[in-house]
Design an enzyme around this catalytic site. Structure first.
Site, PDB file in Angstrom:
ATOM      1  N   GLY A  12      22.581 -57.130  -5.369  1.00  0.00           N
ATOM      2  CA  GLY A  12      21.133 -57.291  -5.302  1.00  0.00           C
ATOM      3  C   GLY A  12      20.460 -57.824  -6.548  1.00  0.00           C
ATOM      4  N   ASN A  14      19.801 -60.935  -7.131  1.00  0.00           N
ATOM      5  CA  ASN A  14      18.813 -61.925  -6.676  1.00  0.00           C
ATOM      6  C   ASN A  14      17.581 -61.236  -6.097  1.00  0.00           C
ATOM      7  OD1 ASN A  14      19.747 -64.894  -6.905  1.00  0.00           O
ATOM      8  ND2 ASN A  14      21.585 -63.788  -6.268  1.00  0.00           N
ATOM      9  N   LEU A  84      26.230 -61.362   3.909  1.00  0.00           N
ATOM     10  CA  LEU A  84      27.522 -61.955   4.264  1.00  0.00           C
ATOM     11  C   LEU A  84      27.822 -62.057   5.764  1.00  0.00           C
ATOM     12  CD1 LEU A  84      29.722 -60.456   1.395  1.00  0.00           C
ATOM     13  CD2 LEU A  84      28.451 -62.612   1.467  1.00  0.00           C
ATOM     14  N   LEU A  86      27.207 -63.770   9.546  1.00  0.00           N
ATOM     15  CA  LEU A  86      26.660 -64.948  10.219  1.00  0.00           C
ATOM     16  C   LEU A  86      25.377 -64.540  10.956  1.00  0.00           C
ATOM     17  CD1 LEU A  86      27.736 -67.850  10.560  1.00  0.00           C
ATOM     18  CD2 LEU A  86      28.716 -67.122  12.744  1.00  0.00           C
ATOM     19  N   ILE A  87      24.371 -65.427  10.923  1.00  0.00           N
ATOM     20  CA  ILE A  87      23.070 -65.090  11.520  1.00  0.00           C
ATOM     21  C   ILE A  87      23.106 -65.353  13.035  1.00  0.00           C
ATOM     22  CG2 ILE A  87      20.600 -65.700  11.509  1.00  0.00           C
ATOM     23  CD1 ILE A  87      21.598 -64.138   9.012  1.00  0.00           C
ATOM     24  N   HIS A 103      23.958 -70.124  -2.034  1.00  0.00           N
ATOM     25  CA  HIS A 103      25.422 -70.140  -2.074  1.00  0.00           C
ATOM     26  C   HIS A 103      25.870 -70.478  -3.499  1.00  0.00           C
ATOM     27  CE1 HIS A 103      29.402 -70.308  -0.329  1.00  0.00           C
ATOM     28  NE2 HIS A 103      29.632 -71.348  -1.126  1.00  0.00           N
ATOM     29  N   ASP A 144      27.127 -71.806   5.925  1.00  0.00           N
ATOM     30  CA  ASP A 144      26.951 -72.725   4.791  1.00  0.00           C
ATOM     31  C   ASP A 144      26.807 -74.192   5.177  1.00  0.00           C
ATOM     32  OD1 ASP A 144      27.270 -70.501   3.121  1.00  0.00           O
ATOM     33  OD2 ASP A 144      29.448 -70.749   3.107  1.00  0.00           O
ATOM     34  N   GLU A 173      21.099 -68.983 -10.682  1.00  0.00           N
ATOM     35  CA  GLU A 173      20.436 -68.302  -9.557  1.00  0.00           C
ATOM     36  C   GLU A 173      19.143 -67.639 -10.022  1.00  0.00           C
ATOM     37  OE1 GLU A 173      24.115 -67.501  -6.517  1.00  0.00           O
ATOM     38  OE2 GLU A 173      23.368 -65.761  -7.597  1.00  0.00           O
TER      39      GLU A 173
END
Ligand code: GAR
Length: 189
Positions: A12, A14, A84, A86-87, A103, A144, A173
């Site tokens: 966390g 970011n 992590l 997939l949506i 990414h 990605d 980042e």
């Protein structure tokens, strides 16, 4: 006020940076942090930051009611910050071009299933790359591979270890992710 939902799975850093960047900006709020990992340190950060935490399992994530919950919170932009899974399609349909991911490499290189976190930096070092970087991109139904919004490069030296690369990426980042989010929210180029 524009509202973010920040999705996390891990440390966390970011999330922390984005929250601090917008802390004194009355135009932007973080409606919730969504975590798929009950042990993630990011959850603790959300608690310390006073941001509501939504813990999800696969069942909740894949249920259309989850999209509706985020809609009911007036979420404008979903930010994947070290998330992590997939949506699912229902989320992509509910938030078209309103889901972004960061990414830790220069996509399309070192992307796809299994390329996350430290695995990325290990592969970059193993391939003796002379540079790496970050990619911020829209999210679609494949890992990605959505349209790229922003990339930034950093030079690597021959002696850099995966940890050294991770440290360089971390700086990129921290510097760039909140600014790119701000630009997207307010349509700046
Ligand atoms: C970040 O480096 C992010 O780019 C990466 O996970 C890290 C999360 O760090 N994301 C991916 O690898 C996605 N495929 P954080 O939890 O400290 O923000």
């Amino acid at each position: 006020m524009r509202k973010l939902a920040i999705f996390v799975s891990g440390g966390g850093t970011n999330l922390q940076r984005i929250a601090e960047y917008f802390a004194n900006d009355s135009r932007v709020g973080i409606a919730c942090v969504v975590s798929n990992n009950k042990d993630a340190y990011a959850n603790k950060r959300a608690e310390n930051l006073g941001i509501p935490l939504i813990l999800i399992d696969r069942q909740k994530f894949n249920d259309k009611a989850f999209s509706e919950q985020l809609k009911a919170m007036d979420v404008d932009l979903i930010v994947l910050a070290g998330f992590l899974w997939l949506i699912p399609q229902h989320l992509i349909d509910a938030f078209p071009n309103k889901i972004i991911n960061i990414h830790p490499a220069l996509l399309p290189k070192y992307g796809g299933k299994g390329f996350y976190g430290h695995h990325v930096h290990e592969a970059v070092v193993a391939a003796h790359e002379k540079e790496s970087g970050i990619t911020i991109h829209y999210v679609n139904e494949r890992y990605d591979s959505g349209d790229i919004i922003f990339q930034k490069k950093v030079a690597l030296s021959a002696t850099d270890t995966p940890d050294d690369v991770a440290a360089k990426i971390h700086v990129l980042e921290q510097e760039n992710f909140p600014v790119v989010i701000e630009n997207l929210l307010f349509d700046k180029k």
